[in-house]
Design an enzyme around this catalytic site. Structure first.
Site, PDB file in Angstrom:
ATOM      1  N   HIS A  92       0.854  -1.195   0.000  1.00 54.21           N
ATOM      2  CA  HIS A  92       0.000   0.000   0.000  1.00 54.21           C
ATOM      3  C   HIS A  92       0.893   1.248   0.000  1.00 54.21           C
ATOM      4  CE1 HIS A  92      -2.779   3.090   1.324  1.00 54.21           C
ATOM      5  NE2 HIS A  92      -3.744   2.300   0.867  1.00 54.21           N
ATOM      6  N   GLU A 160      -3.808   2.564  -7.139  1.00 55.24           N
ATOM      7  CA  GLU A 160      -4.270   3.643  -6.256  1.00 55.24           C
ATOM      8  C   GLU A 160      -3.374   4.866  -6.456  1.00 55.24           C
ATOM      9  OE1 GLU A 160      -6.503   2.055  -2.580  1.00 55.24           O
ATOM     10  OE2 GLU A 160      -4.380   1.810  -2.185  1.00 55.24           O
TER      11      GLU A 160
HETATM   12  P1  PGA Z   1      -9.680   6.051   0.331  1.00 51.82           P
HETATM   13  O1  PGA Z   1      -8.436   5.056   0.588  1.00 51.82           O
HETATM   14  O2  PGA Z   1     -10.809   5.233  -0.192  1.00 51.82           O
HETATM   15  O3  PGA Z   1      -9.949   6.646   1.690  1.00 51.82           O
HETATM   16  O4  PGA Z   1      -9.232   7.071  -0.653  1.00 51.82           O
HETATM   17  C1  PGA Z   1      -8.147   4.013  -0.298  1.00 51.82           C
HETATM   18  C2  PGA Z   1      -6.905   3.287   0.174  1.00 51.82           C
HETATM   19  O5  PGA Z   1      -5.946   3.941   0.603  1.00 51.82           O
HETATM   20  O6  PGA Z   1      -6.836   2.038   0.112  1.00 51.82           O
END
Ligand code: PGA
Length: 250
Positions: A92, A160
């Site tokens: 992540h 992401e």
């Molecule tokens: P968010 O986070 O939906 O709050 O933007 C997603 C993540 O970091 O996995």
């Protein structure tokens, strides 16, 4: 069928987990629903008459690249598997940024996940500076190639963009910043092509970055988007349920 995975990050409590179990128990969906609470909640499956519903899969947010030993504070894939969890997030952006995790390390963690029969959700994504300097595709391409281990076993990739994650917006100071349908579509097809090239055609690619009930249907309809990694909107049971239902577009 989409995969909707909630990532609680360093949030959560027994009361929140109980609320989530009760709410998800009533949800009818074709989606695969995953919840990744903190380690301390991983093996809590029933409280005060409320049970973890069968259709809710539990996952962890990280694992060590080691099997065990003198690593104070770390948790091995085997321990996570023993807790009953089936999935694990690795790489992540918050781990990469706050703990200096490299793609090489992420690949080692993914290997441990696979060895212990945990489904790794391997995260990739560029930050705001990289997007602004025009290097987003190079950065993400390299992350995909280096973070995925060369083992013939199913994995999941999550794209992401750091600048679109609700917490990442603090980084840019622009709270209104969200990825457009085009931003998401372009990167997902780019990742899908790399996956094909490395012999992993068909690998599921999740999108993460402020996904919630009000935008999930639109995002899930984008080609090559196979689900979502949901942070902020997974914390409150009603918000997560709304996201899971909105994402059920088939
Ligand atoms: P968010 O986070 O939906 O709050 O933007 C997603 C993540 O970091 O996995």
């Amino acid at each position: 069928m989409k995969i909707i995975a909630g990532n609680w990050k360093m949030n959560g409590s027994l009361a929140m987990l109980r609320d989530m179990y009760a709410a998800i128990a009533d949800v009818k969906t074709n989606n695969i629903v995953v919840l990744c609470p903190p380690f301390t909640l991983l093996n809590v499956r029933h409280m005060d008459g409320v049970e973890c519903p069968k259709h809710l899969i539990i996952g962890a947010q990280d694992i060590s690249e080691h099997d065990g030993g003198t690593f104070t504070g770390d948790i091995s894939a085997k321990m996570v598997a023993e807790s009953g969890a089936k999935y694990v997030i690795v790489g992540h952006s918050e781990r990469r940024a706050n703990h200096g995790e490299t793609s090489e390390l992420v690949a080692k963690k993914a290997v441990k996940a696979i060895e212990n029969k945990l489904m790794p959700i391997i995260c990739v994504g560029e930050n705001a500076a990289q997007r602004e300097s025009g290097s987003a595709f190079d950065v993400v391409g390299e992350m995909v190639r280096k973070s995925i281990p060369n083992i013939d076993s199913e994995i999941i990739v999550a794209y992401e963009p750091v600048w679109a994650i609700s917490a990442g917006k603090i980084e840019t100071g622009k709270n209104d910043r969200t990825a457009t349908t085009r931003d998401i579509a372009e990167m997902h097809v780019f990742i899908a092509d790399i996956l094909k090239e490395i012999g992993r055609a068909g690998t599921k690619i999740l999108y993460g970055g402020s996904v919630k009930g009000s935008n999930a249907a639109e995002i899930m309809a984008i080609p090559n988007v196979d689900g979502a990694l949901v942070g902020g909107a997974s914390l409150k049971a009603s918000d997560f349920v709304a996201t899971v239902l909105a994402a059920d577009i088939n």
